[in-house]
Design a protein around this motif. Structure first.
Motif, short mmCIF file in Angstrom:
data_model
loop_
_atom_site.label_atom_id
_atom_site.label_comp_id
_atom_site.label_asym_id
_atom_site.label_seq_id
_atom_site.Cartn_x
_atom_site.Cartn_y
_atom_site.Cartn_z
N SER A 105 0.82 -1.21 0.00
CA SER A 105 0.00 0.00 0.00
C SER A 105 0.85 1.26 0.00
CB SER A 105 -0.92 -0.02 1.23
OG SER A 105 -1.67 1.17 1.30
N MET A 106 1.89 1.29 0.82
CA MET A 106 2.72 2.48 0.95
C MET A 106 3.56 2.75 -0.29
SD MET A 106 3.69 1.93 4.97
CE MET A 106 4.42 3.52 5.35
N LEU A 107 4.04 1.68 -0.93
CA LEU A 107 4.80 1.88 -2.16
C LEU A 107 3.90 2.42 -3.28
CD1 LEU A 107 7.18 -1.23 -2.28
CD2 LEU A 107 7.76 1.14 -1.74
N GLN A 108 2.63 2.05 -3.24
CA GLN A 108 1.68 2.62 -4.20
C GLN A 108 1.49 4.11 -3.93
OE1 GLN A 108 0.02 1.44 -6.94
NE2 GLN A 108 1.29 -0.39 -6.75
N ASP A 109 1.42 4.48 -2.64
CA ASP A 109 1.22 5.88 -2.28
C ASP A 109 2.43 6.74 -2.62
OD1 ASP A 109 -1.32 5.44 -1.32
OD2 ASP A 109 -0.64 4.99 0.70
#
Length: 303
Positions: A229-233
């Motif tokens: 999720s954070m790498l997508q953000d």
């Protein structure tokens, strides 16, 4: 009156029954002959080196028909009736390239061997080179140099005296593999290295150099989900990302700009704003100290 005159129908039945019995006897002989021929044909097919059918391998570019023939002790010419499927699957399961083998048949006369290959998950340095590990931690390849660059490197530790086919038992290595197994394919391809030098402070690095602070070996599936999720953000983040922390209680992305707080799957918000504010406070303190020094300088000049 004699019996023939008394029972004229009996003699007729005797004469008509005889040809019927003869026909049944002939039919039985024919059936026995055909059955005997079929039995001989089957015996020949199951025992003699007679070509019958063909082999087809699907699911793998590495395992060839020749490999399958060697594993199943299959001789030329191929006769699929003489192949023991259980023996073939058992022998193929011992091949380090094969995770599972399935056998089925296709019309007209084809034996299909479906190969599920073992997938490399990580490469780890060893005493005399590099070992490739699968999802279970089994050593499936050993090379003097890294040849498979499509999987992450596990750094910070060296494997001991582990041989081809062995399974690693060191918990930090197994933790790294557990984390990598929990990532989706896209995120997995984005991980270049995972450092387990400190098992309580595991670090991963993306191919672009972003540090991922994983922490200890607990809740690795949840940490992998947060990583995704954070790498997508990060793609939507302005400024350079210094690192991301996938701590379950307080995950955050550290950048060099002031981002907005964001809630992740567990409801925790990022600490980017807090972290950046601390940096700004430090900068302001520095500026205040410089101003004080300038004022002191002016006072001395006036004197």
């Amino acid at each position: 009156m004699d019996d023939n005159h008394k029972h004229p129908s009996n003699s007729g039945e005797m004469y008509s029954a005889a040809p019927a019995r003869d026909e049944r006897a002939v039919f039985r002989k024919r059936v026995l002959k055909i059955g005997g021929v079929l039995i001989l044909v089957l015996v020949a097919l199951f025992t003699l080196p007679i070509p019958f059918g063909s082999l087809k391998i699907i699911g793998s570019d590495k395992v060839t028909v020749q490999d399958v023939m060697v594993a199943g002790d299959i001789r030329e010419p191929v006769n699929i009736l003489q192949i023991s499927t259980e023996k073939l699957k058992s022998r193929l399961s011992k091949d380090l390239r094969v995770e599972e083998a399935q056998v089925s048949y296709e019309l007209p006369l084809t034996m299909v061997v479906r190969i599920v290959e073992r997938k490399a998950v990580a490469v780890i340095p060893a005493q005399f080179g590099y070992l490739t590990l699968d999802a279970k931690g089994q050593v499936i390849a050993s090379e003097s140099a890294i040849e498979d660059t499509s999987v992450p490197m596990i750094s910070g530790v060296k494997a001991g005296n582990i041989l081809l086919g062995d399974t690693v038992v060191d918990q930090p290595i197994l933790s790294a593999i557990e984390y990598l197994n929990a990532l989706d394919e896209s995120t997995f391809k984005n991980i270049a290295e995972i450092n387990i030098g400190d098992p309580e402070s595991i670090m991963a690095y993306t191919v672009s150099g972003i540090q991922i602070r994983i922490g200890d070996g607990k809740d690795l599936a949840k940490k992998a989900e947060l990583t995704q999720s954070m790498l997508q953000d990060i793609k939507k983040t302005n400024g350079n990302v210094q690192y991301i922390d996938v701590n379950i209680s307080s995950p955050y992305i550290k950048t060099d700009v002031m981002p907005e707080g964001k809630s992740y799957h567990n409801g925790a918000t990022t600490k980017d704003a807090l972290s950046t504010k601390k940096d700004d406070i430090k900068k302001d303190d520095t500026k205040t100290d410089d101003a004080k020094k300038d004022n002191q300088g002016h006072v001395e000049d006036k004197r």
